[in-house]
Every structure is written in structure tokens, then in C-alpha cells.
Design an enzyme around this catalytic site. Sequence first.
Site, mmCIF file in Angstrom:
data_model
loop_
_atom_site.group_PDB
_atom_site.id
_atom_site.type_symbol
_atom_site.label_atom_id
_atom_site.label_comp_id
_atom_site.label_asym_id
_atom_site.label_seq_id
_atom_site.Cartn_x
_atom_site.Cartn_y
_atom_site.Cartn_z
ATOM 1 N N ALA A 28 -5.016 -23.202 86.563
ATOM 2 C CA ALA A 28 -5.180 -22.176 86.885
ATOM 3 C C ALA A 28 -5.911 -21.327 85.708
ATOM 4 C CB ALA A 28 -4.226 -21.388 87.676
ATOM 5 N N GLU A 29 -5.215 -21.377 84.486
ATOM 6 C CA GLU A 29 -5.976 -20.578 83.484
ATOM 7 C C GLU A 29 -6.207 -21.167 81.933
ATOM 8 O OE1 GLU A 29 -2.675 -18.182 81.733
ATOM 9 O OE2 GLU A 29 -1.572 -19.200 83.172
ATOM 10 N N ARG A 31 -7.996 -25.060 80.474
ATOM 11 C CA ARG A 31 -8.478 -26.407 80.564
ATOM 12 C C ARG A 31 -7.670 -27.116 79.491
ATOM 13 N NH1 ARG A 31 -13.455 -24.308 82.564
ATOM 14 N NH2 ARG A 31 -14.120 -23.514 80.741
ATOM 15 N N LYS A 45 -5.304 -27.270 74.623
ATOM 16 C CA LYS A 45 -4.993 -26.294 75.669
ATOM 17 C C LYS A 45 -6.012 -25.216 75.563
ATOM 18 C CE LYS A 45 -1.694 -23.631 78.402
ATOM 19 N NZ LYS A 45 -0.106 -23.370 78.647
ATOM 20 N N ASP A 147 7.655 -18.629 83.010
ATOM 21 C CA ASP A 147 6.981 -19.376 84.096
ATOM 22 C C ASP A 147 7.522 -20.830 84.386
ATOM 23 O OD1 ASP A 147 5.119 -19.971 86.192
ATOM 24 O OD2 ASP A 147 3.341 -20.512 84.703
#
Lengths: 238, 368
Positions: A28-29, A31, A45, A147
Site C-alpha cells: 500500500a505504501e 515497493r 523498501k 501496525d
Amino acid sequence: MAGGGGEAGACAVSPPPLQGLQLVQQGAEARLYRGQFLGRAAVVKLRFSKRYRHPALEERLSRRRTAQEARSLLRCRRAGISAPVVYFVDYVSNCIYLEDIVESTTVRDYITSVQQSGKDTSNLFLLAEKIGEVLARMHDEDLIHGDLTTSNMLLRPPVEELDLVLIDFGLSFISGLPEDKGVDLYVLEKAFLSTHPNTDTLFEALLKKYSATSKKSSLVIKKLDEVRLRGRKRSMVG
Amino acid sequence: MPAVTVLGLEGSANKVGAGLVRDGRVLSNPRRTFVPAPGQGFLPGQTARHHRGCVLAVLREALQEAGLEPADVDCVAYTKGPGMGAPLVTVAVVARTLAQLWNKPLLGVNHCVGHIEMGRLITGAQNPTVLYVSGGNTQVIAYSERRYRIFGETIDIAVGNCLDRFARVLKISNDPSPGYNIEQMAKKGQKLVELPYTVKGMDVSFSGILSHIEEVAHKMLASGECTPEDLCFSLQETLFAMLVEITERAMAHCGSQEALVVGGVGCNMRLQEMMRIMCAERGAKLFATDERFCIDNGAMIAQAGWEMFRTGQVTQLEDSWITQSAVWWGTPPDRGRAQQAPAQAAHGTQASESPWQHRRGQLSVRRR
């Protein structure tokens, strides 16, 4: 009236941050790329920018999350909590170069596969206790993950040894408040129970081990009970 | 199958509406809004008084506009909750009276389910991840493992509540709604004031942002550091970015290719624009409606009621209570338990009275 205007277009393909890297996942945020960094197996990342956000807000968030991720990974490792080694941080492109946990499985996939195989689930209870223990140690370091989901926990091979590695610290922060720790557990509880149906007893085992391991767990669990009563449980209007 | 016409009555907050829906067609949908003075919110007692004063006029208007007689109505649906107690009771009393007077079946509808069903009807979205944002609710709901599940939500106040209370700080007019006026002012905003940004996994928190802006707003305005328009702009940019972020997380989590935004805040064009950009970037499609269907209305209750009525559900007079709580999703608690026991015995097959049942299983509240 019926405004369905979003064009169905593929995400823009941009070159990898370093030559020879292979794109493995588009989250989602960020690659994720896989390849070699100075001769070591590495995961890169890359936090790409979101066009829906105001540029100033986007800049602030990307920078903060990249920095925080690197900091928290180091803090984990200093405390003896298994997390990927940070090889390099590039603040210009908001890239983090991390140790590749080779052949690892996410806890999410592992739980799903054990549940589907119909095999003995007692190992899952050991896993839940392991998670509870690691999170208790993390919270005792005043580190809040931000998260927690079963997708953000890896198991090194062989999976049966339950060697747990925490990842994805982009939303993490440092806090000693029971409130923040309680919310951290609340986020995990919701993610856990929505991703894995009928696992209430597993999560109870996790919390029990957490309480037994953490020195400050009683206040945290009290907060967790409080947080559960907010949100949807409270009377709402509108 | 003969046509089924449902009357929906809504009054869970400061809007009172009556809508008539016949087999997916909205025949009429009038509504009135209680508008408090600037700097004030709507209190339950005052709001109920407003609803009592105009609910019959709205009802008459709905019937006239649709060109229907009471005899043409097959079922009377009303909002059972969640919402404010006093306004809910007002509308429930009207619904009960009509059902007995006209000798029609009565049907209590969950307000949140009404929003989602209306959004699906109007936009034709098939299997969307739903962002439900209003004055009282902020939830990201998606379909996964044969159920609708709440993936993300606010852990304190709703996004609309945050906007409304900010409007009170600046004494922005409540006519037609504080959110609309903030949206118009935000268009003239230039400077992005730094505000807290609070995303916790797939959940969001707005209370800290509100406290922060309440504290700094007057100081910043007095010193000329920013304009009221800048504050509106900054608040919208921050709140909406958080909402879009958690929606995207949920979509990535479920592999969803559709997003639907419903609820009063859902008609904000800036929010829709941000959602549309997010969807385009991931090759997904956004569905949204305008203020007629986003903001609370009677037709949405009629539509959800129509879906329930079609499967043979009705609410008995003695069960026609209302509830302020949001944990109720369309199944009376006692019957829900009675039905769940055999369902579990039958190894995971779904059985419930939820309005989703006939189509795709139950809309479940994820936890306890």
C-alpha cells in the site's frame, strides 16, 4: 451522480533504486525489491510518494517513517529482539536497505496453512505465546510498533522452531504510556481476529503470555480493555 | 414477483427524511435538516423537537412526490439505530403508528447498513471496500472470507464530529452544514499548517488533532500566522489523507479493486478527489454519490428495508425498539444468539437475520 471516475490504469513502473534489484511486492505504501547489497542478500523498501497527499505532508510523512523504521529496527536488535539488520538508509529517495530473511514465511501464511491442513494446532498456541513474549519485551523497551498484524511478523526457516522476526516499523514510535501500548495490542487484536477467523483462544493465549512476560502489563491490559470500549462500542450518532 | 414498495423513515441525527423505493427505483426522497446557530452543535432534545415538527410534512411530501397512496406501500422501514436516542424515538413512534394505521409490516433497519446499501444501489459497485464517514461514524468496511468486516475505524471521535467541532471553534455557519462550509473555505486555503497525523495500523484517531487545532487556532489567527481558510484547508488535507491511507491499506489487505465512499462526509469533493487519485494509482475504481444519497435520507432506509423485506424479515411491534449503540447490525440480540448456536454446529454455515444474508452472508462485528 454515480461518480465512478477512476481510470483503471496500472501503477507507474519506475526503475529500481539500485541496478540488479527485482521488484517483489507492491504494498500500500512501499515497493519491495530483492537483490544484493555489497554481496549480501538484501531487501530494499522504497516508500513511493502518494499523489493524493499534499506534497508538504507527503514529504514530512515519508521522511519521518523512513527514519523511524530504521531507528526502531536498531532499537529492537539492541534489545535482543529479532528484526532485520539495517544495511543502509537513503533519505533522498526514502529507501531502506535491509537484511533479507531468506526463505521466511509470514505468520499470517503459517497460521492459515496450519489451519487449512487440519493438522494439530498446538503449535499455533506455542506461536501465539512466542508472539506475546516478543511483544512484551518490545513494549518494555518503550517501543510501539504501530501496525502490528500477522503479515508484519516473519518466521525464519525451519518454521517449526518459531524463530520470530518483526518487520514493518514505519508507523512505530517511542512511548512509555500504557495507552500507546494498549492501542498497539488493540490494533493487533483486530487484525489478528479479522484475518484469522475463530482464533479467539489463540489470541487469549498471546495476551496471557504477554501479561506474564511484561513487567508493566497490568496497566497496559487495563488500557486495552478501555480502548476496546471506545470506537464502535460507544453510542454513536449520524 | 409483484413490485415491492417500501417507505423508509430516517431521523437518527439532525436530518429527518422519508423516502419511497420500489424495486431499486427511488420514487421520492424529501428531507429536512435541523440547523443550530453558529458555534453550537445539535442537542438531542432540540433535534427531536425539530423532527416532531416536520416529520409528517416530510412524509406527506414523499407520498405526493411519488404519486402514491398509503395502500401502495408494502412495508414501513425506520432507523432502529445507531443514533441519538430522542430523535430516533420520534421517528420510531411515527413508523409504529403508520404500520398499525395502514396495517403494514414494520421493519427496523441499521443506519450503517442503509448507507452501504444505498451506495451500492446508486453506483452499481459490486464488491467494494467501503469508507463510511459521517458525523457519528468512521469505518472502513470490506468483504472478506464471506463476511463484511470492519477493518479500520476511528478509535475515538468520528471525522465528521471533528470537522463539526472545529467549525464551532471558528464559529463557521451550520447552514447548510458545517462540513460544506469548511469545504468551501478550504478551497481558498493556501498554507498547510502542520497538524498531528495519527494512523494506528488500519485505525485512525482524530481527538488529538481536534484538541491541537482548538488550542492553536485562535493564537495563530490573532498573530496573522494563517487565515481561517488555511486552517480549514490544513484540517481537510490531514484528516482526509489519513482516511485515504487506511482505505488503501484495507484494499491492499483484501485485494479489492473497488472503493465506495458513503456517509455525510463522503460528499466532500476533496475527499472524493483524493480517493479517486488513490484508486487510479492502484488500478482500482472509485464509486461515490452526491449529497442527496450520501447525507442521511429516507430512501437509504427504504432500500435496506427492501432488501430485508424481500427475504421475509419483519420487525414485530414488541421488538420495534431503538438503540443508540453501533454494535447492533440488524439482528436482534436474542434471536441472533438463538440462531448462531445451530449455525456453529453446522460447521461455519452462516445463519442470521442480517440484511446481507441472502446475498453474501452476514455483516459481522468482528469482535465480541
